[in-house]
Each structure stands twice: as C-alpha cells, then as structure tokens.
Enzyme design. Structure first.
Site, PDB file in Angstrom:
ATOM      1  N   GLY A 170     -11.833 -18.867 -34.765  1.00  0.00           N
ATOM      2  CA  GLY A 170     -13.606 -18.947 -34.682  1.00  0.00           C
ATOM      3  C   GLY A 170     -14.395 -17.914 -34.762  1.00  0.00           C
ATOM      4  O   GLY A 170     -13.537 -16.544 -34.656  1.00  0.00           O
TER       5      GLY A 170
ATOM      6  N   SER B  82     -15.901 -15.477 -30.921  1.00  0.00           N
ATOM      7  CA  SER B  82     -15.249 -16.342 -29.600  1.00  0.00           C
ATOM      8  C   SER B  82     -17.341 -15.957 -28.720  1.00  0.00           C
ATOM      9  O   SER B  82     -16.648 -16.976 -27.742  1.00  0.00           O
ATOM     10  CB  SER B  82     -14.095 -14.446 -28.560  1.00  0.00           C
ATOM     11  OG  SER B  82     -14.762 -13.629 -29.535  1.00  0.00           O
TER      12      SER B  82
ATOM     13  N   CYS C 248      -5.816 -16.536 -32.063  1.00  0.00           N
ATOM     14  CA  CYS C 248      -6.723 -15.289 -32.864  1.00  0.00           C
ATOM     15  C   CYS C 248      -8.112 -15.774 -31.668  1.00  0.00           C
ATOM     16  O   CYS C 248      -7.932 -14.708 -31.151  1.00  0.00           O
ATOM     17  CB  CYS C 248      -7.120 -15.574 -34.255  1.00  0.00           C
ATOM     18  SG  CYS C 248      -7.854 -14.313 -35.205  1.00  0.00           S
TER      19      CYS C 248
ATOM     20  N   ARG D 196     -11.053  -6.724 -30.163  1.00  0.00           N
ATOM     21  CA  ARG D 196     -12.261  -7.943 -30.785  1.00  0.00           C
ATOM     22  C   ARG D 196     -11.417  -6.921 -33.044  1.00  0.00           C
ATOM     23  O   ARG D 196     -11.700  -5.505 -32.468  1.00  0.00           O
ATOM     24  CB  ARG D 196     -12.543  -8.233 -30.540  1.00  0.00           C
ATOM     25  CG  ARG D 196     -12.976  -9.231 -29.971  1.00  0.00           C
ATOM     26  CD  ARG D 196     -14.346  -9.403 -29.520  1.00  0.00           C
ATOM     27  NE  ARG D 196     -14.886 -10.480 -31.033  1.00  0.00           N
ATOM     28  CZ  ARG D 196     -16.140 -10.765 -30.380  1.00  0.00           C
ATOM     29  NH1 ARG D 196     -16.629 -10.510 -29.691  1.00  0.00           N
ATOM     30  NH2 ARG D 196     -16.513 -11.749 -31.875  1.00  0.00           N
TER      31      ARG D 196
ATOM     32  N   ARG E  85      -9.492 -10.592 -39.143  1.00  0.00           N
ATOM     33  CA  ARG E  85     -10.895  -9.772 -37.879  1.00  0.00           C
ATOM     34  C   ARG E  85     -10.103 -10.583 -36.842  1.00  0.00           C
ATOM     35  O   ARG E  85     -10.791 -10.589 -36.634  1.00  0.00           O
ATOM     36  CB  ARG E  85     -12.023 -11.064 -38.407  1.00  0.00           C
ATOM     37  CG  ARG E  85     -12.447 -10.114 -39.521  1.00  0.00           C
ATOM     38  CD  ARG E  85     -14.413 -10.835 -40.042  1.00  0.00           C
ATOM     39  NE  ARG E  85     -14.907  -9.605 -38.654  1.00  0.00           N
ATOM     40  CZ  ARG E  85     -16.013 -10.014 -37.505  1.00  0.00           C
ATOM     41  NH1 ARG E  85     -16.541 -11.676 -37.636  1.00  0.00           N
ATOM     42  NH2 ARG E  85     -16.631  -9.720 -36.921  1.00  0.00           N
TER      43      ARG E  85
ATOM     44  N   HIS F 268      -2.789 -16.498 -38.065  1.00  0.00           N
ATOM     45  CA  HIS F 268      -3.302 -17.853 -37.076  1.00  0.00           C
ATOM     46  C   HIS F 268      -1.829 -19.031 -38.571  1.00  0.00           C
ATOM     47  O   HIS F 268      -2.163 -19.405 -39.217  1.00  0.00           O
ATOM     48  CB  HIS F 268      -4.381 -18.246 -38.831  1.00  0.00           C
ATOM     49  CG  HIS F 268      -5.578 -17.523 -38.095  1.00  0.00           C
ATOM     50  ND1 HIS F 268      -6.404 -18.241 -37.256  1.00  0.00           N
ATOM     51  CD2 HIS F 268      -6.146 -15.906 -38.382  1.00  0.00           C
ATOM     52  CE1 HIS F 268      -7.515 -17.463 -37.570  1.00  0.00           C
ATOM     53  NE2 HIS F 268      -7.148 -16.551 -37.404  1.00  0.00           N
TER      54      HIS F 268
ATOM     55  N   GLU G 192      -1.686 -21.731 -38.210  1.00  0.00           N
ATOM     56  CA  GLU G 192      -2.627 -22.823 -38.958  1.00  0.00           C
ATOM     57  C   GLU G 192      -3.103 -22.824 -40.415  1.00  0.00           C
ATOM     58  O   GLU G 192      -2.948 -23.446 -41.434  1.00  0.00           O
ATOM     59  CB  GLU G 192      -3.563 -23.459 -38.432  1.00  0.00           C
ATOM     60  CG  GLU G 192      -4.728 -23.275 -37.813  1.00  0.00           C
ATOM     61  CD  GLU G 192      -4.824 -21.035 -36.922  1.00  0.00           C
ATOM     62  OE1 GLU G 192      -3.663 -21.422 -36.508  1.00  0.00           O
ATOM     63  OE2 GLU G 192      -6.095 -21.118 -37.246  1.00  0.00           O
TER      64      GLU G 192
HETATM   65  N1  GLN Z   1     -13.194 -11.617 -34.713  1.00  0.00           N
HETATM   66  C1  GLN Z   1     -13.247 -12.825 -34.234  1.00  0.00           C
HETATM   67  C2  GLN Z   1     -13.665 -13.113 -32.495  1.00  0.00           C
HETATM   68  O1  GLN Z   1     -13.585 -11.826 -32.440  1.00  0.00           O
HETATM   69  C3  GLN Z   1     -11.844 -13.717 -34.658  1.00  0.00           C
HETATM   70  C4  GLN Z   1     -11.529 -14.224 -35.461  1.00  0.00           C
HETATM   71  C5  GLN Z   1     -10.232 -15.227 -35.548  1.00  0.00           C
HETATM   72  O2  GLN Z   1     -10.450 -16.451 -35.018  1.00  0.00           O
HETATM   73  N2  GLN Z   1     -10.096 -15.607 -36.751  1.00  0.00           N
HETATM   74  O3  GLN Z   1     -13.759 -13.498 -32.092  1.00  0.00           O
END
Ligand code: GLN
Length: 188
Positions: free
Chosen positions: A49, A51, A81, A108, A137, A172, A174
């Site tokens: 998600g 952060s 992630c 990140r 990402r 991920h 999932e």
């Molecule tokens: N780039 C998101 C972050 O820094 C993490 C991306 C992800 O969970 N797929 O929070």
C-alpha cells in the site's frame, strides 16, 4: 489459528485470498483495523500500500503501538512491500512513522520512477525453488543490522529479511498463485 491482515489501506484482500488458499477457514482470517481486532489474532500480515498514509493512521489510532507490543511478545508479523517499510527501523532520506521492528534501513521506490513495476524469479531462504517476485514501486533493504538477516537478494539488492518471528519482503507473493511464503509464515 487466527491470522490477521492489517486492513487500513492497500491490497489486504489479496492476502486474505492467499490465506484461504493455504487451507485456512474464513473464520480463521481476520481483517485488523483496531487494537481490539489485533488482540483476537495470533499472527498478522501488513500488506502492500502506501506507507506514509498507513503510518499516519497507525500512529493516530493506536494500532502501531499495539503491533509493537504484540511483536515484543513474539507475535509473528510479515510485511510485504509497504508492510516491510512499516516494520523497518529507518527509511532512507525521510522521516516518517514506522514500527521500528526490523533492524533494517529501507529505501522506498528504490528501483526508480521509470521502473514502476516488474516481475522476476527470486530465490528466498527456506523455499526450495524460486518464487515469482512481483515488485511494485518496491523498496530495497539498504542496511541489515544483527539480529536481522537477509533472506533474498535480487540484482545484488536485498529484497527479503527475517528477524526472529518477523519477516519482510519487497515484493508481493499475494499477487501470485504461489502460497509457499504464506505457508512458511504460518509455520513461524
Ligand atoms: N511505494 C510504496 C511506499 O513507499 C510501497 C509500494 C507497495 O507497497 N507496492 O509506501
């Protein structure tokens, strides 16, 4: 077994699907949004998600301190992630709320803005053949301090870690049909 999935924001439903595919019953998988929800589970997953958003909400509504207390008592936690970013002790170049559970530093969006997402095979300690790593990402782990250990690398960059009952992955599982990492987490 009662397994919680932190359901504040992000792809938590995908983790629920993976846990059911591991053979857990619907009543054994719990969406966790509050400290009360967390008190009903014996382990929990923090999904992918954003952060910054999740950190603000965890700090404000007390779920962050509840997760820290639970981890201190030995509750297994797995961050994918964004979840791994949330569990890290430090985020490179930023001050944002994290749970400071894994003695690691993360960067990140570390594969660059142009590489928004990609997939490739990743060999993870404890899993006999590679898993498909879905990176979106994604963060990388830039420093690992004992007792944390690296458990997977990709292109020379650390993308999975373990510290006791706590694990983190940059990618991920999932979002794939392969539930071996979920099964592994259920054995902790
Ligand atoms: N780039 C998101 C972050 O820094 C993490 C991306 C992800 O969970 N797929 O929070």
């Amino acid at each position: 077994m009662q397994v919680g999935v932190i359901a504040i924001q992000g792809d938590f439903e995908k983790h629920i699907t993976s846990l059911l595919a591991c053979g857990l019953g619907a009543s054994e998988v719990v969406e966790v949004r509050t400290p009360e929800d967390l008190s009903r589970v014996d382990r929990a997953i923090i999904p992918g998600g954003e952060s910054t958003t999740v950190g603000l909400l965890m700090e404000r509504y007390g779920l962050g301190s509840a997760l820290k207390d639970a981890a201190a008592k030995g509750m297994p936690l797995w961050g994918t992630c964004m979840g791994m970013i949330m569990m890290a002790s430090k985020v490179v170049g930023r001050s944002q709320y994290t749970l400071e559970l894994l003695d690691i530093e993360v960067e990140r969006n570390a594969f660059g803005a142009q590489v928004h997402s990609f997939e490739d095979e990743v060999l993870v300690d404890g899993i006999d053949t590679p898993v498909l790593g879905v990176f979106i990402r994604a963060p990388i782990v830039t420093k690992v301090h004992s007792p944390a250990v690296a458990t997977a690398s990709y292109g020379g960059k650390i993308v999975a870690v373990r510290q006791g009952n706590l694990i983190g992955t940059s990618f991920h599982p999932e979002l794939t049909d392969d539930v071996r990492l979920h099964q592994y987490f259920l054995t902790l």
